[in-house]
Scaffold this motif. Structure first.
Motif, PDB file in Angstrom:
ATOM      1  N   LEU A 181       0.872  -1.181   0.000  1.00 39.57           N
ATOM      2  CA  LEU A 181       0.000   0.000   0.000  1.00 39.57           C
ATOM      3  C   LEU A 181       0.901   1.220   0.000  1.00 39.57           C
ATOM      4  O   LEU A 181       1.729   1.395   0.904  1.00 39.57           O
ATOM      5  CB  LEU A 181      -0.887   0.012   1.262  1.00 39.57           C
ATOM      6  N   PHE A 182       0.748   2.058  -1.028  1.00 40.73           N
ATOM      7  CA  PHE A 182       1.493   3.310  -1.114  1.00 40.73           C
ATOM      8  C   PHE A 182       0.469   4.416  -0.836  1.00 40.73           C
ATOM      9  O   PHE A 182      -0.487   4.589  -1.595  1.00 40.73           O
ATOM     10  CB  PHE A 182       2.098   3.440  -2.522  1.00 40.73           C
ATOM     11  N   THR A 183       0.659   5.132   0.260  1.00 42.85           N
ATOM     12  CA  THR A 183      -0.408   6.038   0.690  1.00 42.85           C
ATOM     13  C   THR A 183       0.108   7.309   1.333  1.00 42.85           C
ATOM     14  O   THR A 183       1.190   7.325   1.935  1.00 42.85           O
ATOM     15  CB  THR A 183      -1.346   5.307   1.694  1.00 42.85           C
ATOM     16  N   HIS A 184      -0.684   8.350   1.199  1.00 45.26           N
ATOM     17  CA  HIS A 184      -0.408   9.567   1.968  1.00 45.26           C
ATOM     18  C   HIS A 184      -0.902   9.360   3.395  1.00 45.26           C
ATOM     19  O   HIS A 184      -1.914   8.663   3.617  1.00 45.26           O
ATOM     20  CB  HIS A 184      -1.109  10.773   1.330  1.00 45.26           C
ATOM     21  N   GLU A 185      -0.189   9.967   4.324  1.00 50.10           N
ATOM     22  CA  GLU A 185      -0.529   9.843   5.751  1.00 50.10           C
ATOM     23  C   GLU A 185      -1.978  10.246   6.044  1.00 50.10           C
ATOM     24  O   GLU A 185      -2.613   9.697   6.951  1.00 50.10           O
ATOM     25  CB  GLU A 185       0.429  10.772   6.528  1.00 50.10           C
ATOM     26  N   LEU A 186      -2.511  11.193   5.255  1.00 50.48           N
ATOM     27  CA  LEU A 186      -3.849  11.716   5.555  1.00 50.48           C
ATOM     28  C   LEU A 186      -4.932  11.154   4.626  1.00 50.48           C
ATOM     29  O   LEU A 186      -5.995  11.750   4.476  1.00 50.48           O
ATOM     30  CB  LEU A 186      -3.829  13.251   5.479  1.00 50.48           C
ATOM     31  N   ALA A 187      -4.687  10.007   4.016  1.00 51.54           N
ATOM     32  CA  ALA A 187      -5.683   9.456   3.074  1.00 51.54           C
ATOM     33  C   ALA A 187      -6.937   8.950   3.781  1.00 51.54           C
ATOM     34  O   ALA A 187      -8.058   9.135   3.303  1.00 51.54           O
ATOM     35  CB  ALA A 187      -5.058   8.325   2.260  1.00 51.54           C
TER      36      ALA A 187
END
Ligand code: SUG
Length: 418
Positions: A244-250
């Motif tokens: 999972l490649f994600t922004h901290e605030l997703a």
């Protein structure tokens, strides 16, 4: 995994249609709103999309495509009793080439995840945005042809319209490898500040039930992300196999989301980009997460990003740091899809992932080099070079758009979808 035979991930990109334009129809989509009224370049847009597909085929991936839908959709305008004298936005909606973003065409559950062992597809109703709400009947017709093999596929009609469904853009899948059974994660929105939350929880649950999923999770999008312009979850997160490649605030509750994913699919690695390194505003502006995270046959996971990401300094330095570390994402490949990006559609918006054996799909929807050249030929000859939003509604332009699509269908022997 080999491209020949067997179950693989196939990306179905939307061919950019000849009516591609910047009408600014999508509230909450900052790029589309910012570029409202600009001149568009449909021919260049379509060629950029084909070049992206060629690049992915070169890495050894299977590639499919979907056709542009018939535009302008005069039947829709008639049903709304609208014309240029009553509602210019609805006229622009009837001309929109928005079906190019096939991440919104459907939600796909591969055969390994479903109770009946078939791959299920539910066409997205896209009810939140008027210009997208009339895509589904023609998209459904196409899905029924491409995935018409009933031994392998079940194609569902849309979720009833009171529940907004945006398809795969709000759906992620985790599995040790594509061909194995996986966990499907549905990301819905509750609120988005000034902007609509397009994916409704009930729609996600309806899709999961009708697909007969063995393992599904439902998680809430962070309202702050929607308010910052992440109108779909794929603007702030992307999954591939066990990454999972994600922004901290997703997500509304990131820690609980990661835990639940890891519990249901042991071995998932989370690559989280902190807001201190890349702000939500830069994530949305650069579309870092609207990347294609792919596993080429080499096995080295690659992030296909829009050029805009590479050109955004905090994003570039974060990516350079990631590549220097020993993480699961080994390569970064920038691609030029600027025409689509200006309407808020990055590399990931332009494709629908289907995990299946390519031999079970109608071959007319599969791409190879020779067919890509044929399509480029039709685009080069018939796609309008440019469209000024003031031209929308003009009969001569409408006629050339219809002719262009007709020539494409003829070339691909898909006239039945006229
Ligand atoms: O629905 N843009 C699309 C972009 C879709 C991106 N898809 C994903 N994130 N998966 C949308 O907002 C703009 C059309 C206009 O304004 O004329 C538009 O529809």
């Amino acid at each position: 995994m080999s491209r020949q035979g067997g179950v693989v991930e196939i990306n179905f990109d939307g061919l950019v249609g000849p009516s591609h334009n910047y009408a600014g129809l999508s509230l909450g989509n900052l790029a589309a709103t910012k570029n409202a009224g600009e001149t568009s370049f449909p021919r260049a847009a379509a060629l950029q999309g084909i070049a992206k597909m060629r690049g992915n085929m070169e890495t050894g991936l299977a590639q499919g495509f979907f056709l542009p839908l018939p535009r302008p959709n005069t039947g829709w305008l008639e049903a709304l009793a609208a014309d240029a004298s009553t509602d210019a936005a609805l006229v622009a909606g009837a001309w929109s080439a928005s079906s190019m973003w096939t991440a919104n065409a459907a939600t796909v559950s591969p055969a390994g995840d479903t109770a009946d062992g078939k791959c299920h597809l539910t066409v997205a109703n896209l009810v939140t945005m008027p210009h997208r709400s009339h895509e589904w009947p023609d998209t459904l017709a196409q899905l029924q042809v491409a995935f018409g093999n009933k031994d392998h596929f079940v194609v569902h009609g849309p979720v009833p319209p009171c529940f907004g469904d945006e398809g795969a853009a709000n759906h992620m899948r985790f599995a040790p490898s594509h061909a194995e059974p996986g966990l499907e994660v549905f990301v819905y929105g509750r609120s988005g500040g000034p902007f609509p939350a397009r994916q409704h929880e009930q729609a996600s649950r309806i899709v999961a039930r009708s697909h007969g999923l063995e393992r599904a999770l439902f998680v809430e999008q962070n309202p702050e992300a929607i308010a910052a312009g992440a109108f779909h979850n794929d603007v702030v997160a992307v999954a591939n196999e066990a990454v999972l490649f994600t922004h901290e605030l997703a997500f509304a509750d990131p820690a609980a989301t990661y835990d639940a994913i890891r519990q249901a699919c042991p071995g998932v690695q989370v690559v989280e980009v902190p807001a201190s390194a890349v702000s939500l505003a830069d994530a949305v502006k650069s579309y870092l997460f609207n990347a294609q995270l792919i596993t080429p046959p080499s096995g080295e996971m690659t992030l296909v990003i829009p050029t805009e990401s590479w050109e955004t300094p905090p994003v570039r330095s974060w990516l350079e740091g990631m590549l220097a570390s020993n993480g699961p994402i080994r390569h970064v490949k920038p691609v030029d899809v600027r025409q689509s990006m200006a309407n808020g559609g990055g590399p990931a918006c332009l494709r629908l992932r289907v995990v299946a054996d390519p031999a079970t799909i109608d071959p007319r929807f599969m791409l190879d080099d020779a067919k890509a050249s044929l399509i480029e030929g039709v685009v080069g000859q018939y796609w309008p070079e440019q469209i000024d939003p003031a031209d929308i509604g003009e009969e001569s332009l409408a006629a050339s758009i219809r002719l262009a699509r007709g020539k494409l269908l003829e070339t691909l022997e898909l006239e039945a979808l006229a």
